[in-house]
Design a protein around this motif. Structure first.
Motif, short mmCIF file in Angstrom:
data_model
loop_
_atom_site.label_atom_id
_atom_site.label_comp_id
_atom_site.label_asym_id
_atom_site.label_seq_id
_atom_site.Cartn_x
_atom_site.Cartn_y
_atom_site.Cartn_z
N VAL A 140 15.26 3.62 -4.21
CA VAL A 140 15.45 4.14 -5.64
C VAL A 140 16.04 5.66 -5.50
CG1 VAL A 140 13.98 5.06 -7.53
CG2 VAL A 140 13.45 2.85 -6.59
N GLY A 141 15.56 6.59 -4.74
CA GLY A 141 16.23 7.71 -4.62
C GLY A 141 17.75 7.65 -4.18
N GLY A 142 18.00 6.90 -3.44
CA GLY A 142 19.52 6.75 -2.92
C GLY A 142 20.36 6.28 -4.13
N ASP A 153 6.66 9.95 -7.44
CA ASP A 153 7.58 9.40 -8.36
C ASP A 153 8.26 8.13 -8.03
OD1 ASP A 153 8.99 9.43 -10.95
OD2 ASP A 153 10.68 9.84 -9.65
N LEU A 154 8.85 8.29 -6.67
CA LEU A 154 9.54 7.28 -6.03
C LEU A 154 8.71 6.03 -5.66
CD1 LEU A 154 12.01 9.27 -3.70
CD2 LEU A 154 12.62 8.23 -5.85
N LEU A 155 7.56 6.42 -5.46
CA LEU A 155 6.50 5.23 -5.11
C LEU A 155 6.17 4.45 -6.40
CD1 LEU A 155 4.38 6.89 -2.49
CD2 LEU A 155 5.95 5.06 -2.02
N ALA A 156 5.98 5.14 -7.39
CA ALA A 156 5.66 4.63 -8.76
C ALA A 156 6.67 3.64 -9.35
CB ALA A 156 5.27 5.73 -9.82
N GLU A 157 8.14 4.15 -9.11
CA GLU A 157 9.18 3.35 -9.49
C GLU A 157 9.24 2.17 -8.63
OE1 GLU A 157 12.79 2.55 -11.69
OE2 GLU A 157 10.95 3.20 -11.87
N LEU A 193 7.05 -0.97 0.16
CA LEU A 193 7.09 -0.25 -0.76
C LEU A 193 7.64 0.97 -0.71
CD1 LEU A 193 6.16 0.56 -3.76
CD2 LEU A 193 4.06 1.21 -2.73
N THR A 194 7.63 1.65 0.52
CA THR A 194 7.86 2.91 0.98
C THR A 194 9.42 2.83 0.96
OG1 THR A 194 6.06 3.55 1.88
CG2 THR A 194 7.99 4.75 2.50
N ALA A 195 9.99 1.89 1.45
CA ALA A 195 11.47 1.63 1.58
C ALA A 195 12.16 1.52 0.66
CB ALA A 195 11.75 0.43 2.68
N PRO A 245 0.96 -1.10 -0.04
CA PRO A 245 -0.07 0.04 0.02
C PRO A 245 0.77 1.16 -0.02
CG PRO A 245 0.22 -0.99 2.30
CD PRO A 245 0.95 -1.74 1.46
N ARG A 246 0.18 2.32 -0.64
CA ARG A 246 0.98 3.51 -0.33
C ARG A 246 0.82 4.29 0.91
NH1 ARG A 246 1.82 7.18 -5.99
NH2 ARG A 246 2.80 5.51 -7.35
#
Length: 515
Positions: free
Chosen positions: A500-502, A151-155, A493-495, A135-136
């Motif tokens: 992805v950002g890192g 955007d990061l969550l979508a990736e 998902l959040t992690a 879940p988001r």
């Protein structure tokens, strides 16, 4: 036999769970010339590496994979490996197949502690054993200083192969959501109403559904990358830091006992929320916030039997005999809101989790399990500490957990118990006369906050918005421990999104070194 570890890589990643795999995948896609090595303390379970154990068809092989994931002291061979067996018990230290409990230090005198604190050691990490719920976050769960979070969550959803509609044809899923919506959706924003649970699963053309593990996150771009190396049964004992910069990792080969130093331009520690701060501590990287703000999600579970449903003709295949998720299973989502700060996961079960008085097991899917997760009242004093003199079975600094449930937490748990009763009443009848069961702290396996992200280096966080450790160039952290908010939803998902950002930050910096 001996094996050769790389002497030097561009990026060394510690841990092969979904977040470590996300770094390897993004870097393989964006920096194909970069050399990448992933070091994992546990063994390789199956091919492809990182496969979810439920996708292993042979039951004996699946059981062996779970046993091999249980760290230095696996459970006895005769111990059940069915993840649902004994799930809803009142055991003070709940342990699940494929995981191992923190042996000591999990509770200090006068505190609640985390008696259920558990880990896995295997290629794929906990991603080889998880439920796949993605879940988001919403409301106060979201990280307000990350404008690119969606955007990061979508990736992250792309990497995990998240699908919100894999079980749309489950026999009773629509009715379950209809009843929940009628009871819960008043005054909820549209994106916070009852919905199908987004799941990291793949639905095949023949109807089979397989779970996403780290193998899916690694993907073909990583597996086909000739500059990528995965080293199982390799314990990283130290991040080598010199002149304020990560320079590599010290590795103990658990197959032959050899010690190696692998030089690296960048190091990513993606163990878990307990072992990531442990490795930083062992490496002399000890910012004030390290190990603090420890966050577990209090979890309450209940089960009902659906009332007034037409079970239809008997299925040709009994889903209880299948290793994979099947169409009889369905998962619904009751999203967190700031007004109702709980996250609900409502699962149609293929079999009852408790013995029933009926002579026959009910139709698969007519038993519904409800799990409500609470957002923790975050406290800096909730923490994992590490010893300078005592060691754990791996020879790393021994852990000591300090953890208390506040008055606000107790009130939240009581409210969650009332909320799960209301949701259950809309669906059917309780299986027995027991009240909802609240698991012991730590049983959620959703530990967060111990290497938390912050907007600025003000002493309350370990890493920057791009997951780089403050004051140590080239060192990044990953996993649930990076999440700084009191989220109640499943954190994977959040992690992965933060990973992805890192990874993008490292990719932007991976230019050829000057001679």
């Amino acid at each position: 036999m001996t094996r050769t570890l790389p002497a030097r890589v561009d990026v060394a990643i510690v841990g092969s769970g979904p977040c470590g795999a996300a770094y390897a995948r993004v870097l393989s896609e964006q920096c194909p010339d970069a050399t990448i090595a992933v070091f994992e303390v546990g063994p390789l379970l199956a091919d492809p590496p990182g496969t979810h154990v439920k996708n292993i068809v042979d039951p004996d092989e699946r059981a062996r994979a779970q046993r091999r994931s249980e760290g230095p002291a696996p459970l006895p061979a005769g111990t059940p490996t069915d993840t649902n067996e004994g799930y809803a018990t009142e055991a003070p230290r709940l342990v699940r197949p494929g995981t191992f409990l923190l042996a000591s230090g999990y509770r200090q005198p006068g505190q609640d502690g985390l008696p259920g604190a558990a880990m896995s050691s295997n290629v794929g990490g906990m991603g080889a054993h998880w439920t796949g719920a993605c879940p988001r976050p919403g409301g106060r769960e979201r990280i307000g200083f990350l404008p690119e979070l969606d955007d990061l969550l979508a990736e992250g959803e792309r990497l995990l192969s998240v699908d919100a509609h894999a079980f749309d044809d489950a026999p009773f899923a629509g009715e379950v959501r209809k009843r929940l919506s009628g009871a819960l959706d008043d005054e909820r924003a549209e994106d916070r109403r009852v919905a199908p649970m987004p799941l990291a699963v793949v639905r095949h053309d023949d109807g089979r559904v397989t779970w996403s593990g780290s193998d899916v996150v690694f993907g073909e771009p990583t597996r086909a990358n000739p500059r990528f190396t995965l080293v199982p049964e390799a314990l990283v004992t130290e991040v080598v830091v010199a002149d304020g910069r990560a320079r590599g990792v010290r590795v103990r080969d658990l197959q032959d006992g050899g010690e190696h130093v692998v030089a690296a331009r960048f190091v990513v520690v993606a163990a878990d929320a307990l072992r990531t701060p442990q490795l930083l501590w062992a490496s002399g990287v000890r910012p004030r916030a390290l190990g603090r703000w420890l966050n577990d999600q209090p979890q309450t579970v209940y089960a009902v039997r659906l009332r007034d449903v037409d079970t239809g003709p008997e299925a040709d295949v009994d889903p209880r005999e299948q290793p994979r998720i099947v169409a009889q299973s369905g998962v619904s989502w009751v999203p967190y809101t700031d007004e109702d700060p709980f996250h609900g996961q409502v699962m149609q079960l293929d079999a009852s989790p408790v013995p029933l008085a009926d002579a026959d097991e009910p139709e698969p899917g007519t038993i519904v399990g409800l799990g409500w997760f609470c957002a923790k009242d975050l406290q800096e004093s909730d923490r994992v500490e590490f010893s300078d003199t005592e060691t754990d079975p791996y020879g790393m600094p021994a852990m000591r957990i300090h953890y208390r449930l506040t008055e606000a937490d107790s009130a939240s748990i009581a409210a969650a118990r009332d909320a799960v009763r209301r949701a259950a009443a809309a669906l059917g009848e309780p299986l027995d006369d027991r009240d909802p069961l609240t698991f012991p702290p730590g049983a959620s396996l959703h530990y967060q906050g111990t290497v938390r992200m912050g907007e600025t280096d003000d002493g309350t966080s370990v890493c920057s918005p791009t997951s780089r450790v403050w004051d140590v160039a080239g060192l990044y952290v990953a996993g649930n421990g990076v999440i700084p908010t009191p989220i109640a939803c499943n954190p994977t998902l959040t992690a992965v999104a933060l990973a992805v950002g890192g990874a993008r930050d490292i990719a932007a910096a991976l230019t050829p070194e000057e001679n």
